[in-house]
Design an enzyme around this catalytic site. Structure first.
Site, PDB file in Angstrom:
ATOM      1  N   SER A 138      38.503 -23.819   7.966  1.00 58.44           N
ATOM      2  CA  SER A 138      39.925 -23.534   8.082  1.00 58.44           C
ATOM      3  C   SER A 138      40.264 -23.396   9.566  1.00 58.44           C
ATOM      4  CB  SER A 138      40.269 -22.268   7.291  1.00 58.44           C
ATOM      5  OG  SER A 138      41.641 -21.972   7.373  1.00 58.44           O
ATOM      6  N   TYR A 152      50.490 -27.929  10.026  1.00 59.06           N
ATOM      7  CA  TYR A 152      49.035 -27.750  10.063  1.00 59.06           C
ATOM      8  C   TYR A 152      48.646 -26.469   9.330  1.00 59.06           C
ATOM      9  CZ  TYR A 152      44.399 -26.759  12.023  1.00 59.06           C
ATOM     10  OH  TYR A 152      43.066 -26.455  12.184  1.00 59.06           O
ATOM     11  N   LYS A 156      46.134 -25.355   5.962  1.00 56.69           N
ATOM     12  CA  LYS A 156      45.043 -24.384   6.068  1.00 56.69           C
ATOM     13  C   LYS A 156      45.325 -23.130   5.237  1.00 56.69           C
ATOM     14  CE  LYS A 156      42.383 -26.734   8.837  1.00 56.69           C
ATOM     15  NZ  LYS A 156      41.125 -27.327   8.342  1.00 56.69           N
TER      16      LYS A 156
END
Length: 289
Positions: A138, A152, A156
């Site tokens: 992650s 982004y 994650k």
């Protein structure tokens, strides 16, 4: 088919960054690696050095239908998979208004759907053996976010929530899950052509301009050492009291400590208002977890 007791790693995106560092560390330890990349020529140096202990497989993590074939190839060649490392992925910069649906979906494809496909493909093997580990790469951006990195972080954050549930599901079968949350490491992540950037709307220059510049300028001077990071991940995986989440790098420790403290402060500050939303006198919920 090789059925020795040597540990076998399946690492996506193993031709660069932390994936490469993990692959090299495993190979130096006499273990075996199945490494995926979009261009297998990037494995030529490792292949020359370690020979048939490295199986290089061409695969784009966004091709979820192809994940099972990679796992089957690993089992055919090495007979087992002990550790799956979902490492493949890339960053993206852009404010919410600048990121199109396609760009947002691409982050989810790389950081959620791709890893999920590999996990589904390898789990029957790990369950049958009653052991193994799944490492989800992650980011500190999987627990905190800031302007220009929302797409982004969306991937994650999703990976972390999915993996937290996964950890509880597979623990009874002797399978570990480790979510690794790196800060900035000296990889290709911040380099031109790897870090994606959305077309910039001048309206956001004052909000995201400094972040864009900082992310680009970090290339080559990141404080995180991939080799040291790989060593830490291996050590933690072997620990009997391994955590679910591992911040990796001093910046990740600082930032996540601050994030958790701030979140807890907000919970405490607004606890009375939050609790007042319940029906009066109703007993607390009884949950299965």
């Amino acid at each position: 088919m090789n059925t020795t007791n040597e540990k076998t790693w399946l690492i996506t995106g193993a031709s660069s960054g932390l994936g490469l560092a993990l692959a090299e560390t495993a190979l130096r330890a006499g273990e075996r690696v199945v490494g995926t990349a979009r261009r297998t020529a990037r494995f030529d140096t490792l292949q020359a050095r370690y020979g048939d202990r490295l199986l290089a497989v061409e695969h784009d993590v966004r091709d979820t239908a192809g994940a099972a074939a990679v796992v089957h190839r690993a089992l055919d060649v090495f007979g087992r998979v002990d550790v799956l490392v979902n490492n493949a992925g890339a960053g993206q910069v852009g404010a919410a208004e600048e990121i199109t649906d396609d760009r947002l979906r691409d982050m989810l494809d790389q950081h959620l759907f791709g890893p999920a496909a590999y996990v589904r493909a390898v789990l029957p093997h790990l369950r049958q053996r009653g052991s193994g580990a799944i490492v989800q790469m992650s980011s500190q951006g999987g627990r905190m976010s800031f302007p220009a990195v929302g797409s982004y972080s969306a991937g994650k954050f999703a990976l972390e929530g999915w993996s937290e549930a996964l950890a509880g599901e597979v623990a009874p079968f002797g399978i570990k899950v480790l979510i690794v949350e790196p800060s900035r490491f000296r990889t290709e992540f911040n380099s031109p052509g790897v870090l994606a950037t959305a077309a910039q709307d001048p309206s956001y220059d004052a909000v995201t301009g400094a972040v864009r510049t900082n992310l680009a300028d970090a290339d080559g001077i990141q404080e995180g050492d991939p080799k040291r990071g790989a060593s830490v991940i291996r050590d933690v995986l072997d620990a009997p009291d391994a955590p679910l989440r591992l911040p990796l790098g001093a910046e990740a420790v600082r930032n996540l400590r601050r994030t958790y403290t701030s979140a807890l402060d907000d919970v405490e500050k607004w606890a009375r208002a939050s609790e007042s939303a319940d029906f009066p006198g109703v007993p607390p919920a009884v949950r299965a977890f």
